[in-house]
Design an enzyme around this catalytic site. Structure first.
Site, PDB file in Angstrom:
ATOM      1  N   GLU A   1       3.694  -7.008   1.502  1.00  0.00           N
ATOM      2  CA  GLU A   1       3.127  -7.264   0.167  1.00  0.00           C
ATOM      3  C   GLU A   1       3.094  -5.979  -0.658  1.00  0.00           C
ATOM      4  O   GLU A   1       2.022  -5.524  -1.048  1.00  0.00           O
ATOM      5  CB  GLU A   1       1.684  -7.789   0.305  1.00  0.00           C
ATOM      6  CG  GLU A   1       1.495  -8.958   1.232  1.00  0.00           C
ATOM      7  CD  GLU A   1       0.035  -9.157   1.658  1.00  0.00           C
ATOM      8  OE1 GLU A   1      -0.817  -8.286   1.382  1.00  0.00           O
ATOM      9  OE2 GLU A   1      -0.236 -10.184   2.284  1.00  0.00           O
ATOM     10  N   PRO A   2       4.229  -5.368  -0.926  1.00  0.00           N
ATOM     11  CA  PRO A   2       4.186  -4.122  -1.706  1.00  0.00           C
ATOM     12  C   PRO A   2       3.990  -4.402  -3.199  1.00  0.00           C
ATOM     13  O   PRO A   2       4.524  -5.360  -3.732  1.00  0.00           O
ATOM     14  CB  PRO A   2       5.567  -3.499  -1.462  1.00  0.00           C
ATOM     15  CG  PRO A   2       6.463  -4.665  -1.175  1.00  0.00           C
ATOM     16  CD  PRO A   2       5.609  -5.758  -0.571  1.00  0.00           C
TER      17      PRO A   2
ATOM     18  N   TYR B   1      -0.532  -0.928 -12.137  1.00  0.00           N
ATOM     19  CA  TYR B   1      -1.977  -0.818 -12.379  1.00  0.00           C
ATOM     20  C   TYR B   1      -2.277  -0.131 -13.703  1.00  0.00           C
ATOM     21  O   TYR B   1      -3.249   0.599 -13.819  1.00  0.00           O
ATOM     22  CB  TYR B   1      -2.672  -0.127 -11.195  1.00  0.00           C
ATOM     23  CG  TYR B   1      -2.430  -0.843  -9.884  1.00  0.00           C
ATOM     24  CD1 TYR B   1      -2.993  -2.090  -9.657  1.00  0.00           C
ATOM     25  CD2 TYR B   1      -1.606  -0.301  -8.906  1.00  0.00           C
ATOM     26  CE1 TYR B   1      -2.744  -2.782  -8.481  1.00  0.00           C
ATOM     27  CE2 TYR B   1      -1.357  -0.986  -7.720  1.00  0.00           C
ATOM     28  CZ  TYR B   1      -1.932  -2.221  -7.520  1.00  0.00           C
ATOM     29  OH  TYR B   1      -1.678  -2.903  -6.348  1.00  0.00           O
TER      30      TYR B   1
ATOM     31  N   CYS C   1     -14.365   5.490 -27.624  1.00  0.00           N
ATOM     32  CA  CYS C   1     -15.658   6.175 -27.684  1.00  0.00           C
ATOM     33  C   CYS C   1     -16.310   6.234 -26.311  1.00  0.00           C
ATOM     34  O   CYS C   1     -17.311   5.573 -26.050  1.00  0.00           O
ATOM     35  CB  CYS C   1     -16.556   5.469 -28.689  1.00  0.00           C
ATOM     36  SG  CYS C   1     -15.763   5.412 -30.296  1.00  0.00           S
ATOM     37  N   GLU C   2     -15.709   6.984 -25.411  1.00  0.00           N
ATOM     38  CA  GLU C   2     -16.215   7.225 -24.064  1.00  0.00           C
ATOM     39  C   GLU C   2     -15.690   8.587 -23.647  1.00  0.00           C
ATOM     40  O   GLU C   2     -14.500   8.865 -23.831  1.00  0.00           O
ATOM     41  CB  GLU C   2     -15.621   6.235 -23.035  1.00  0.00           C
ATOM     42  CG  GLU C   2     -15.938   4.796 -23.219  1.00  0.00           C
ATOM     43  CD  GLU C   2     -17.296   4.396 -22.675  1.00  0.00           C
ATOM     44  OE1 GLU C   2     -17.891   5.171 -21.894  1.00  0.00           O
ATOM     45  OE2 GLU C   2     -17.752   3.314 -23.058  1.00  0.00           O
TER      46      GLU C   2
ATOM     47  N   GLY D   1       0.760  -1.242   0.000  1.00  0.00           N
ATOM     48  CA  GLY D   1       0.000   0.000   0.000  1.00  0.00           C
ATOM     49  C   GLY D   1       0.788   1.288   0.000  1.00  0.00           C
ATOM     50  O   GLY D   1       0.204   2.366  -0.148  1.00  0.00           O
TER      51      GLY D   1
ATOM     52  N   ARG E   1      -6.307   4.160 -15.115  1.00  0.00           N
ATOM     53  CA  ARG E   1      -6.406   4.784 -13.796  1.00  0.00           C
ATOM     54  C   ARG E   1      -7.118   6.137 -13.807  1.00  0.00           C
ATOM     55  O   ARG E   1      -7.904   6.421 -12.907  1.00  0.00           O
ATOM     56  CB  ARG E   1      -5.024   4.897 -13.140  1.00  0.00           C
ATOM     57  CG  ARG E   1      -4.347   3.524 -12.939  1.00  0.00           C
ATOM     58  CD  ARG E   1      -3.026   3.615 -12.201  1.00  0.00           C
ATOM     59  NE  ARG E   1      -3.179   4.193 -10.891  1.00  0.00           N
ATOM     60  CZ  ARG E   1      -2.894   5.454 -10.576  1.00  0.00           C
ATOM     61  NH1 ARG E   1      -2.390   6.271 -11.478  1.00  0.00           N
ATOM     62  NH2 ARG E   1      -3.108   5.889  -9.370  1.00  0.00           N
TER      63      ARG E   1
HETATM   64  C1  LIG Z   1      -3.200  -4.887  -4.001  1.00  0.00           C
HETATM   65  C2  LIG Z   1      -2.721  -5.543  -2.775  1.00  0.00           C
HETATM   66  C3  LIG Z   1      -1.440  -5.275  -2.296  1.00  0.00           C
HETATM   67  C4  LIG Z   1      -0.510  -4.281  -2.941  1.00  0.00           C
HETATM   68  O1  LIG Z   1      -0.962  -2.984  -2.843  1.00  0.00           O
HETATM   69  P1  LIG Z   1      -0.036  -1.776  -3.395  1.00  0.00           P
HETATM   70  O2  LIG Z   1      -0.798  -0.564  -3.080  1.00  0.00           O
HETATM   71  O3  LIG Z   1       0.134  -1.996  -4.835  1.00  0.00           O
HETATM   72  O4  LIG Z   1       1.255  -1.864  -2.649  1.00  0.00           O
HETATM   73  C5  LIG Z   1      -1.013  -5.962  -1.186  1.00  0.00           C
HETATM   74  N1  LIG Z   1      -1.814  -6.865  -0.561  1.00  0.00           N
HETATM   75  C6  LIG Z   1      -3.057  -7.128  -0.993  1.00  0.00           C
HETATM   76  C7  LIG Z   1      -3.877  -8.114  -0.277  1.00  0.00           C
HETATM   77  C8  LIG Z   1      -3.553  -6.484  -2.102  1.00  0.00           C
HETATM   78  O5  LIG Z   1      -4.794  -6.744  -2.525  1.00  0.00           O
END
Ligand SMILES: *Cc1c(COP(=O)(O)O)cnc(C)c1O
Length: 434
Positions: free
Chosen positions: A284-285, A388, A359-360, A247, A323
Site C-alpha cells: 500500500e505505498p 500529503y 494569520c497563524e 510507508g 506539512r
Molecule cells: C497512509 C497509509 C499508507 C501509505 O503510507 P505512505 O507513507 O504514504 O506510503 C498505507 N497504508 C495505510 C493503512 C495507510 O494509512
C-alpha cells in the site's frame, strides 16, 4: 532529459536558468494557470511505480496505491491505468476511485473508524478486502455483512510494535498507536473472525508508519508478521494474502531511503527463506509513488526584512502545504529562474523564512532559506509537494484550494480548477429572517 541538479527528483530539472517539470517550463504553467499551482509529473509517478513492479517481477503481487497521499482524480487515473489497486480510508475515497474509472474489486479499505454506512456501501460495491483494525470492528462488520446476506472479506491489521524511526505523528506500528490489533491479541482476533459467519478471512495486513528511510524496520516487521502468520495458521485459520502496507520514504532533504526494488529484493528473500514466497502479496505505498512527482509553484508577494528574521511572503500557505505546520516537515524551495552566476557576487546573502499570508505563526513553508537575489514577483517552486499536500489542503482563511496540472512529456492538462471563494461557501446557508 536535461541535466538534473535536483537529486531524488528525476523529472524536475533546470534547462539553462529555467526550472522544468518533464518538458514543460514551470513558469509557463504559472503564466497560464496562476499561482499557487500544483504540477505533477506523470512520468515520475510511473517511474516510482516501476521500481515496485521490478521488485515484484514474477511474483503474485498487487500494488494498492494509498490514495490519501494524493487523491486527485487524474492521479488516480494514472495509477488505475497502470494496473494498480487502491488503499482507501473512507467511503469518499471509494467514490473517487469509481469516478476515476478504478475497479472496486481492487480496493482495500483501511482505517480505525469505519462507520456502518461506509461498510454497507463498500460491501455493495464489492471491494476486495477490509483491513480491520480492532475486534470491535470485526463484530460490527460481521453484523453489517450478515444483514446484507454477504460475507465481508477481511484481513486484520496487526501492530508489530516496531519503531519505524520516523516522526511520531506518522509512525503507526508502535504499541502506543491507535492503529491495528496488538501483536499478543492477534491470534485470538483471527479465531474470532473465523467464527463469525458474516466474515471471510482472506489475509493479514501491517503498516508501520510513513516516510521510513531505513530498511531495518521493514525487515523486523516482516519477521514479526510471518511469526503471526505461522501462529494464525497453526490455530486453523488459513491466510491467502500478506499485505505489507506502505510507508517507504522519499528524498526531501538528502534523505536516502532504500529503492523500492532493492528493499523488496531483501523482503522477498526473507519471505522465500521462511517458505511464504508464493503467497499473494499486497502493498500500500502512497508517498513513495507521488511525493517527488509534484511541485507547488508560488509567487513572492513581499520581502519583509527584519532585525531577527527576514520574511519572504508568498501566495501559497499552510492551507496548501500543511506539512511544515503539522510535522515541521522540510520542503526544498527553488527559484523558478536561477540567478546567473556572474550576478552571484551581487546576490543577497540574506536568508529568509518563507511564509504564507495566513494569520497563524505556524504558517511557514521553509525556514532560513537562502533564495539568492529573490525579489517580489519572482516565482518559487516548493519541491516534493506531490504527497500529503493537496490531499490535506483546506480552505482556512477562506482561501480557495490551488489549481492542479498534470504534466505528460511536453503536454500539460489542467486537472483541477482553482477554487473560487464562492466555491468555499457554496454549501452554507444563511439564517432565515431579516
Ligand atoms: C497512509 C497509509 C499508507 C501509505 O503510507 P505512505 O507513507 O504514504 O506510503 C498505507 N497504508 C495505510 C493503512 C495507510 O494509512
Amino acid at each position: 532529459m536535461p541535466h538534473n541538479d535536483l537529486p531524488g527528483r528525476p523529472f524536475v530539472a533546470r534547462r539553462d536558468a529555467d526550472l522544468f517539470l518533464e518538458d514543460v517550463r514551470l513558469a509557463d504553467l504559472a503564466a497560464t494557470h496562476g499561482t499557487p499551482l500544483f504540477a505533477y509529473s506523470k512520468a515520475s509517478m510511473l517511474d516510482a511505480l516501476a521500481a515496485y513492479q521490478r521488485g515484484f517481477a514474477g511474483r503474485n503481487a498487487r500494488i494498492h496505491y494509498a490514495m490519501k497521499a494524493n487523491s486527485s482524480l487524474a492521479v488516480l487515473q494514472v495509477f488505475a491505468r497502470a494496473g494498480c489497486g487502491f488503499d482507501i480510508v473512507s467511503i469518499g475515497e471509494l467514490r473517487r476511485v469509481v469516478a476515476a474509472g478504478g475497479d472496486p474489486a481492487t480496493v482495500i479499505f483501511s482505517g480505525v473508524g469505519k462507520t456502518r454506512a461506509e461498510m454497507r456501501e463498500a460491501l455493495s460495491a464489492g471491494i476486495g478486502c477490509f483491513n480491520v483494525e480492532s475486534t470491535a470492528e470485526l463484530e460490527v462488520l460481521h453484523e453489517v455483512a450478515s444483514a446484507m446476506g454477504l460475507r465481508a472479506p477481511v484481513s486484520i491489521r496487526v501492530n508489530p510494535n516496531v519503531d519505524p524511526q520516523t516522526h511520531p505523528y506518522i509512525s503507526t506500528g508502535l504499541k502506543g498507536n491507535k492503529f491495528g490489533v496488538a501483536h499478543e491479541e492477534t491470534v485470538d482476533a483471527y479465531r474470532r473472525a473465523a467464527a463469525l459467519s458474516g466474515l471471510r478471512v482472506v489475509g493479514i495486513d501491517c503498516h508501520i508508519g510513513s516516510q521510513i528511510t531505513q530498511e531495518s524496520p521493514y525487515l523486523d516487521a516482516m519477521d514479526k508478521v510471518l511469526d503471526l502468520v505461522a501462529a494464525i495458521e497453526a490455530a486453523g485459520v488459513p491466510l491467502h494474502h500478506i499485505d505489507f502496507g506502505g510507508g517507504l520514504g522519499i528524498d526531501y532533504r538528502g534523505d536516502t531511503p532504500p529503492a523500492a526494488d532493492a528493499l523488496w529484493a531483501k523482503l522477498l528473500a526473507k519471505l522465500d527463506a521462511r517458505g511464504y514466497g508464493d503467497r499473494q502479496l499486497m502493498i500500500e505505498p502512497g508517498r513513495s509513488l507521488v511525493g517527488n512527482a509534484g511541485v507547488c509553484v508560488t509567487e513572492v508577494l513581499y520581502l519583509k526584512p527584519g532585525e531577527q528574521k527576514n520574511f519572504c511572503i508568498v501566495d501559497a500557505a499552510m492551507n496548501d502545504l500543511p506539512r511544515p505546520a503539522m510535522y515541521e516537515a522540510f520542503h526544498a524551495i527553488e527559484p523558478l529562474r536561477a540567478v546567473a552566476d556572474d550576478a552571484g557576487a551581487a546576490r543577497d546573502a540574506a536568508v529568509f523564512d518563507v511564509v504564507g499570508p495566513i494569520c497563524e505563526s505556524g504558517d511557514w513553508i521553509g525556514r532560513d532559506r537562502a533564495l539568492g537575489g529573490v525579489r517580489a514577483g519572482d516565482l518559487l517552486a516548493v519541491l516534493s509537494a506531490g504527497a500529503y499536500c493537496m490531499s490535506m489542503a483546506s480552505n482556512y482563511n477562506t482561501r480557495g484550494r490551488a489549481a492542479e496540472v498534470l504534466v505528460d512529456g511536453g503536454q500539460s492538462h489542467l486537472v483541477r480548477e482553482r477554487e473560487t471563494p464562492e466555491d468555499t461557501f457554496r454549501h452554507e446557508r444563511l439564517l432565515p429572517g431579516a
